[in-house]
Design an enzyme around this catalytic site. Sequence first.
Site, PDB file in Angstrom:
ATOM      1  N   ASP A 166       0.626  -1.367   0.167  1.00  0.00           N
ATOM      2  CA  ASP A 166       0.226   0.124   0.428  1.00  0.00           C
ATOM      3  C   ASP A 166       0.899   0.949   0.336  1.00  0.00           C
ATOM      4  O   ASP A 166       2.297   0.902  -0.093  1.00  0.00           O
ATOM      5  CB  ASP A 166      -0.932  -0.371   1.321  1.00  0.00           C
ATOM      6  CG  ASP A 166      -2.194   0.764   1.011  1.00  0.00           C
ATOM      7  OD1 ASP A 166      -2.399   1.278   0.284  1.00  0.00           O
ATOM      8  OD2 ASP A 166      -3.240   1.293   1.341  1.00  0.00           O
TER       9      ASP A 166
HETATM   10  C1  BGC Z   1      -5.134   2.845   0.426  1.00  0.00           C
HETATM   11  C2  BGC Z   1      -5.337   2.436  -0.520  1.00  0.00           C
HETATM   12  C3  BGC Z   1      -5.281   2.985  -2.044  1.00  0.00           C
HETATM   13  C4  BGC Z   1      -3.589   3.411  -2.696  1.00  0.00           C
HETATM   14  C5  BGC Z   1      -3.881   3.915  -3.409  1.00  0.00           C
HETATM   15  C6  BGC Z   1      -3.755   3.805  -0.457  1.00  0.00           C
HETATM   16  O1  BGC Z   1      -3.740   5.277   1.019  1.00  0.00           O
HETATM   17  O2  BGC Z   1      -5.157   2.595   1.396  1.00  0.00           O
HETATM   18  O3  BGC Z   1      -6.569   1.127  -0.544  1.00  0.00           O
HETATM   19  O4  BGC Z   1      -5.229   1.344  -2.967  1.00  0.00           O
HETATM   20  O5  BGC Z   1      -3.760   4.574  -1.256  1.00  0.00           O
HETATM   21  O6  BGC Z   1      -4.233   5.435  -4.015  1.00  0.00           O
END
Ligand code: BGC
Length: 767
Positions: free
Chosen positions: A310
């Site tokens: 993530d």
């Molecule tokens: C979130 C994810 C997301 C990623 C990309 C993160 O901050 O936790 O769910 O897919 O950002 O946008």
Amino acid sequence: MTLQKLIKNRNAALKYVTFIFLFALLVSDVFAQQNKVEAKINALVKQMTLEEKVGQMAQVSVESLGKLEGGNFVFDEAKLKDAVQNYKIGSILNSPGEPLTAAQWNAVVEQIQNAAKQTKMKIPVLYGLDDNHGCNYVLDATLFPQQIGQSATWNRQLIFNAGVITAYESRAASVPWTFSPVLDLGTNPQWPRIWEDYGEDPYLDATLGVEFIKGVQNPLGSKDKLAVSIKHYMDYSDPKSGHDRTDSWIPEYYLREYHLPAFAAAVKAGARTVMVNSALINGIPTHINKHLLTDVMKGELGFTGFIVTDWQDIENVYRRDHITNSIKEATKLAINAGIDMSMIPYNYKEFCTDLIALVKEGKVPMSRIDDAVTRILRVKEELNLFTTPMTYLKDYPKFASREFQKASYNTAAESITLLKNENNILPISKTAKILVTGPNANSMRCLNGGWSYTWQGEKTDTYAKEYNTILEAVTNKFGKDNVKYVQGVSYNEAWGKFNEDSLLDVDAAVKAAADVDYILLCIGENSYTETPGNINDMNLSPNQITLANAVIKTGKPVILILNEGRPRVINDIVPGVKSILDVYLPGNFGADALTDILTGDVNPSGKLPITYPRYPNSLVGYIHKPSEGEGNPQGGEFGPQFHFGFGLSYTTFAYSDLKINKNTFGPDENATINVTVKNTGSKEGKEVVQLYVSDLVASITPDVKRLRGFEKVDLKSGESKTITFTLPLKDLAFVNNDNKKILEAGDFKIQIENLTSTFTVNKTKIF
Ligand code: BGC
């Protein structure tokens, strides 16, 4: 044997042999196809330098490569070249801060792919976006209810359709990869992302997740399908604090019992990528948890796609979690634990340089790098990106079509959940006079929640202005002269203060109620996601409660519309309102669906996919031990405001003839359970038949009951249907403290609505 019998048997045998032959052909074709993919990517990997391999493992955010100019995203040529050609990065993600049209996305992705064509290996870049409820970063795309609302439909087909449409519209925007579905189990209602998931039950979560994946992915490689990223593996959703990205405390057997099943089902259904839980489990950042990433995901579950981090989460191991003294050390731990791609998202040079050095120093084995790159290239090849790196809007004539919008409307209509309807006050006449009040009444932002046009959804009122707010939909339906509007309370629009609100004009609302028939009180939450959505109090905000109490005091019937991501506690106002409709975050057509329910054009059929708490300190869900329960000899405590699975209709249903095919089963058998449900009211309606099973005695205290099957049926007035559930007994096995799935011999109780029956399992078995 008679001649006739002989001929019949021969025909049957012939049919059987033909079937086996065709099946074998199919299987061998699938294997041949797989072998071709593997041969191609192995050959590619052999030709790649270490730098090229490490580049594939890097993912950067698009806003680090250019900027928005007059609504267009403009690359900084030098930065794009540096990332794609010098560092050979394998993936780009995110929106540049404002949504783009599908045609603009075409241009963005095309420039990236053109840059990739200039490299020695010509490997296409994999672009990924968060399509949380449709393509929320693509202007005019079809936005669905958020996942919690989708789940409240309990309708497999609607979730599948949402997947199909999301994939189609994403490909119209040239994007072949989505960071969805969210499979986090919604066990902690304080958690600011509970609305992004399918609710608190592992079976519901797994079932709907698989439907979505089938809709989005199958057949992978076709030009209107995407690879999914199931997230966030795992137990992100149940932090001790209730806050985003914080520690959860959980033994492995509970992880496996509750949080793993949806991920396991998704991997079995072919999910191609997995995104990791940004937080920690038992003090260990999930991004360095080799046991979960490598042993369980890639080993036990046999996952052949790739694992992506993530946002900035390798860096978090160092900066946030204090596990290492440098990012480089964190990179070593994460890659060795099984991470295949790092969502960096800005400083790709450091990641690439560190990882190359780590390999040269012998701290990350080359075999690990080869494995990661093979997995990434496998997904690119399965997506057919090497032959078709680009797809264009012009080939997707159904983008944003009426047909797709209708699918979103249908999902919203089946999600809205009627929680109270004193004296059947709903539905109301189309000529009724109505006061519409509350901070959610005239806001597209509130209807959509976070991940709508922007990350926090704060610009939705601008981007979704052609759709109807609740006030607009009610005005369209009941007529301008019959509708009054006083906002009463307003949300704070300032960044970081989304959870605050203030009183505006409660007295005006009370005054306006004087000559109306009903008050439509639209309250709940503003949009948010992730850390900005953290709260310290589950009660609905005091300002909204003040407004609610003031309008209740007028004596006019109050219809409460709950428009919120989390089930905020409303215990104080429940007795005073006549009806309650939970709309969750129903998307761009939610208000239209709501007004059709208010007037009875649509009969509500949503059921809660979560337990609605009565008190802020009692947040236990329906999956709990007997000691929490109503039957507890020491005095039961469990008494939520509204139970999981609950939802009323404008008609009534009666259940009868619950039958199970045998009294005693072996652990490998299936039980067949029948029940008849009848629409005993005067309106056509949809009912969700829910099958619960209780293990009566077990060596780890059994949950009071667990959902093991459901079916949504549509019944005309007076009509009845018999529903059959086939329940493999092995589904009733639980994870014991050796982390093994075990079905223990003993008695079980089944329950459908008010009917119960029992059966016995005659032998213990470990699966
Ligand atoms: C979130 C994810 C997301 C990623 C990309 C993160 O901050 O936790 O769910 O897919 O950002 O946008």
